[in-house]
Design a protein around this motif. Structure first.
Motif, mmCIF file in Angstrom:
data_model
loop_
_atom_site.group_PDB
_atom_site.id
_atom_site.type_symbol
_atom_site.label_atom_id
_atom_site.label_comp_id
_atom_site.label_asym_id
_atom_site.label_seq_id
_atom_site.Cartn_x
_atom_site.Cartn_y
_atom_site.Cartn_z
ATOM 1 N N LYS A 1 -0.840 11.873 -34.158
ATOM 2 C CA LYS A 1 -0.351 11.537 -32.814
ATOM 3 C C LYS A 1 0.493 12.676 -32.259
ATOM 4 O O LYS A 1 0.362 13.072 -31.096
ATOM 5 C CB LYS A 1 0.477 10.253 -32.886
ATOM 6 C CG LYS A 1 0.863 9.666 -31.529
ATOM 7 C CD LYS A 1 -0.280 8.914 -30.911
ATOM 8 C CE LYS A 1 0.162 8.184 -29.657
ATOM 9 N NZ LYS A 1 -0.970 7.540 -28.975
ATOM 10 N N SER A 2 1.374 13.246 -33.121
ATOM 11 C CA SER A 2 2.239 14.357 -32.698
ATOM 12 C C SER A 2 1.428 15.612 -32.424
ATOM 13 O O SER A 2 1.672 16.333 -31.451
ATOM 14 C CB SER A 2 3.295 14.642 -33.775
ATOM 15 O OG SER A 2 4.112 13.523 -33.983
ATOM 16 N N ARG B 1 -3.254 14.094 -25.693
ATOM 17 C CA ARG B 1 -4.374 13.161 -25.592
ATOM 18 C C ARG B 1 -3.900 11.719 -25.675
ATOM 19 O O ARG B 1 -2.834 11.430 -26.234
ATOM 20 C CB ARG B 1 -5.380 13.421 -26.728
ATOM 21 C CG ARG B 1 -6.148 14.722 -26.604
ATOM 22 C CD ARG B 1 -7.119 14.877 -27.779
ATOM 23 N NE ARG B 1 -7.991 13.705 -27.904
ATOM 24 C CZ ARG B 1 -8.774 13.467 -28.953
ATOM 25 N NH1 ARG B 1 -8.805 14.329 -29.961
ATOM 26 N NH2 ARG B 1 -9.520 12.387 -29.013
ATOM 27 N N ASP B 2 -4.703 10.806 -25.143
ATOM 28 C CA ASP B 2 -4.416 9.372 -25.204
ATOM 29 C C ASP B 2 -5.162 8.806 -26.414
ATOM 30 O O ASP B 2 -6.331 8.449 -26.333
ATOM 31 C CB ASP B 2 -4.845 8.688 -23.907
ATOM 32 C CG ASP B 2 -4.452 7.218 -23.878
ATOM 33 O OD1 ASP B 2 -4.765 6.539 -22.879
ATOM 34 O OD2 ASP B 2 -3.839 6.729 -24.855
ATOM 35 N N ILE B 3 -4.480 8.760 -27.569
ATOM 36 C CA ILE B 3 -5.090 8.265 -28.811
ATOM 37 C C ILE B 3 -4.269 7.083 -29.318
ATOM 38 O O ILE B 3 -3.047 7.174 -29.462
ATOM 39 C CB ILE B 3 -5.143 9.346 -29.899
ATOM 40 C CG1 ILE B 3 -5.879 10.598 -29.386
ATOM 41 C CG2 ILE B 3 -5.831 8.814 -31.145
ATOM 42 C CD1 ILE B 3 -5.906 11.730 -30.394
ATOM 43 N N ALA C 1 -12.376 11.698 -37.092
ATOM 44 C CA ALA C 1 -12.345 10.740 -35.988
ATOM 45 C C ALA C 1 -11.658 11.327 -34.762
ATOM 46 O O ALA C 1 -12.107 11.152 -33.623
ATOM 47 C CB ALA C 1 -11.630 9.465 -36.433
ATOM 48 N N VAL C 2 -10.539 12.057 -34.971
ATOM 49 C CA VAL C 2 -9.831 12.682 -33.851
ATOM 50 C C VAL C 2 -10.730 13.699 -33.153
ATOM 51 O O VAL C 2 -10.790 13.777 -31.922
ATOM 52 C CB VAL C 2 -8.526 13.363 -34.347
ATOM 53 C CG1 VAL C 2 -7.922 14.231 -33.251
ATOM 54 C CG2 VAL C 2 -7.524 12.311 -34.793
ATOM 55 N N ILE D 1 -8.745 4.635 -32.797
ATOM 56 C CA ILE D 1 -9.093 4.895 -34.201
ATOM 57 C C ILE D 1 -8.455 3.806 -35.054
ATOM 58 O O ILE D 1 -7.237 3.608 -35.024
ATOM 59 C CB ILE D 1 -8.613 6.279 -34.645
ATOM 60 C CG1 ILE D 1 -9.273 7.365 -33.783
ATOM 61 C CG2 ILE D 1 -8.925 6.511 -36.118
ATOM 62 C CD1 ILE D 1 -8.728 8.753 -34.017
ATOM 63 N N GLU D 2 -9.292 3.074 -35.816
ATOM 64 C CA GLU D 2 -8.809 1.967 -36.644
ATOM 65 C C GLU D 2 -8.948 2.335 -38.111
ATOM 66 O O GLU D 2 -9.966 2.899 -38.535
ATOM 67 C CB GLU D 2 -9.614 0.697 -36.367
ATOM 68 C CG GLU D 2 -9.535 0.216 -34.914
ATOM 69 C CD GLU D 2 -10.423 -0.991 -34.681
ATOM 70 O OE1 GLU D 2 -11.431 -0.841 -33.964
ATOM 71 O OE2 GLU D 2 -10.119 -2.063 -35.246
#
Length: 574
Positions: free
Chosen positions: A437-438, A443-445, A473-474, A485-486
């Protein structure tokens, strides 16, 4: 007393008057010439491009200055004339040193005194100057000093910058694992690095200024002569050759001669840069590869022939119903021995691949280093197409480096021992989600971490497997405005299952079997960067744990990557 008006007296007066008039005319003419000379002298004084300051030797008061002096120091002429010359000096101490040196330096009429010192402008800026002082003589003592002042601040800064650049270039080239030299059109060395000194067993002072023939000796000179001649004519030369070192050892060198761009219109090459890399070990490895390949082909041929013979014998015995259980066990044992031999060959090949990949890393770093040097220090002399070539070389060298790094990683996975323990997979998933995330803050993830059961295995390797799946996945959700992403898992029977699901570009299930193969890609590198080893590493890690991997997906509808590990009670044999 005679009559003054007598004819003789009048004639004398007339003559005297005529002489006086002639003398007055000469004086007027001389005055005009003097005035013209004075105007010319003033004009000349004012047109001198360098700063000129005239000051009194007794009072040290400025008597005159030209426009160049007012421009250099930022004062008007009225602000300078009548003020002490110390006004222009950087400090009282530096002015005292100047006067002391001046009194000792000018000991005779018209003597010149050269002096370098810091001086100060009206705005406080300190400048570096060089002065030439001349004494104006009027009798025994000087009537004034004429100081011609040159502002050399820019020149000194440029010289300092050039010195720093040369020191940096020398430091960089000294640290390179390659021979670097520069040869002028007179065949004399102008520059060498430390590796060159070690190569020839001579110091720089013994090399610089000497010819190639003097430094290399007659044999070495004959080896390079024709190649260097071609380079001095403007050709870029690359070749390999065997050289005998001063200690008697023979080494294989890869040599490049790169001519400098000719100066002016005469087309003469001002010099050649020589780059030499020791590739002895690489050539030895190439020979070993050929030898090992031939040996491997022979072994495979023999094993194939033996297996075919065994298969033929087995078919004959089955066809004749004459085979016995004992013979089956014997044949199986013999077949097992062949299988073990093939496994041993595979292990040797894997070890050799690791060694080869490790040895290739150094030449790639040299290529990247030299390309960076060309890109940094010769950017102004290399044309646009040349810079594109250098960029392509660097990008491909770095790409090959990443390929080799992935090969080494895979090889290390095969060799490393696994120390098993319970692993908190949910904790690892949350930490990795936060890190990604960082790293992708633009991006909107959205990461969704469901309950993940504990795993039984090597924590570092399982973290790497989960990291690679999340990175995958990213990357493949990069085209989505909102990526989801799960990460989930469940315990089922004798296995513990884990899954990473995304809403990315997905894939065609017809190609699912290629996903976990080494360097197998379903997308072009121009679309999604990478070496194609990430999923192969996941497969190898799970395989080392006795587990299995698979994937599910649909084009443009996302993908799910699964891996299953044996439960703790199973304790698989590694």
């Amino acid at each position: 007393m005679g009559d003054r008006r007598a004819p003789g007296s009048v004639a004398g007066l007339i003559k005297a008057n005529a002489d006086l008039r002639a003398e007055i005319e000469d004086l007027r003419r001389a005055h005009g010439e003097l005035k013209e000379a004075s105007a010319l002298l003033t004009k000349t004084f004012e047109s001198i491009s360098e700063a000129v300051v005239v000051f009194d030797p007794a009072t040290l008061i400025i008597l005159s200055c030209n426009p160049a002096a007012t421009s250099v120091f930022g004062y008007g002429a009225r602000e300078m004339i009548g003020r002490p010359v110390s006004l222009l000096h950087e400090s009282p101490a530096s002015f005292d040193a100047f006067i002391s040196s001046l009194s000792e330096g000018i000991t005779a009429p018209k003597a010149l005194f050269n002096y370098s010192c810091p001086m100060r402008r009206k705005d406080g800026t300190v400048i570096s100057t060089e002065q030439t002082v001349t004494a104006m003589q009027d009798g025994a003592d000087p009537s004034g000093f004429v100081s011609v002042i040159r502002d050399v601040t820019g020149r000194l800064l440029a010289e300092e910058a050039e010195r720093e650049s040369e020191e940096l270039l020398r430091a960089v080239t000294d640290d390179l694992p390659a021979v670097v030299a520069y040869v002028g059109p007179d065949w004399k060395y102008r520059f060498v690095n430390r590796v060159f000194e070690n190569w020839r067993g001579k110091s720089r002072s013994e090399i610089l200024g000497r010819t190639v023939q003097e430094v290399m000796g007659e044999k070495g000179f004959l080896q390079v002569k024709s190649h260097l001649e071609a380079a001095l004519s403007g050709q870029t030369i690359s070749y390999e050759d065997v050289f005998t070192y001063p200690d008697g050892a023979e080494r294989v060198l890869f040599i490049q001669y790169i001519p400098r761009v000719p100066d002016g219109d005469n087309g003469a090459v001002p010099g050649v840069c020589a780059l030499m890399t020791d590739i002895t070990r690489q050539k030895r490895n190439e020979a070993e590869i050929i030898k090992y390949k031939d040996h491997l082909e022979l072994l495979v041929g023999l094993r194939t022939e033996e297996l075919e013979n065994l298969n033929d014998r087995l078919k004959e015995e089955i066809a004749g119903h004459e085979i016995s259980q004992e013979k089956i066990r014997s044949l199986n044992k013999e077949l097992g021995g062949h299988v073990r031999k093939l496994e041993e060959v595979n292990r040797e090949l894997e070890a050799f691949s690791y060694s080869l990949a490790h040895d290739l890393s150094s030449p790639l770093r040299v290529i990247d280093g030299f390309s960076k040097l060309l890109e940094t220090h010769y950017a102004e002399t290399i044309e646009g197409e040349g810079r594109d070539f250098i960029k392509t070389i660097r990008e491909n060298a770095q790409k090959m480096g990443r390929f080799i790094s992935d090969l080494l990683h895979l090889s290390m996975l095969a060799k490393s021992e696994i120390s098993k323990a319970e692993v908190d997979m949910e904790g690892i998933a949350r930490l990795l989600s936060s890190e990604f995330k960082s790293l992708n803050s633009g991006r909107d993830i959205r990461f969704v971490v469901n309950g993940l059961p504990l795993a039984y295995g090597e924590r570092t390797l399982l973290r790497q497997a989960l990291f690679n799946l999340l990175a995958n996945a990213v990357k493949f959700t990069g085209t989505r405005e909102k990526a989801v992403i799960e990460i989930g898992g469940l315990a089922r029977g004798d296995e513990t299952l884990y899954c990473v699901r995304d809403n990315g570009v997905g894939f065609d299930m017809r190609h699912a079997g290629r996903l976990f193969g080494l360097f197998k890609r379903l997308h072009a590198e121009s679309e999604f960067a990478g070496t194609g080893a990430g999923l192969a590493i996941v497969g190898r890690i799970v395989e080392r744990h006795g587990g299995r991997v698979w994937a599910e997906g649909k084009v443009d509808e996302g993908a799910a990557f699964w891996f299953a590990l044996p439960a703790k009670s199973q304790n698989p044999i590694l």
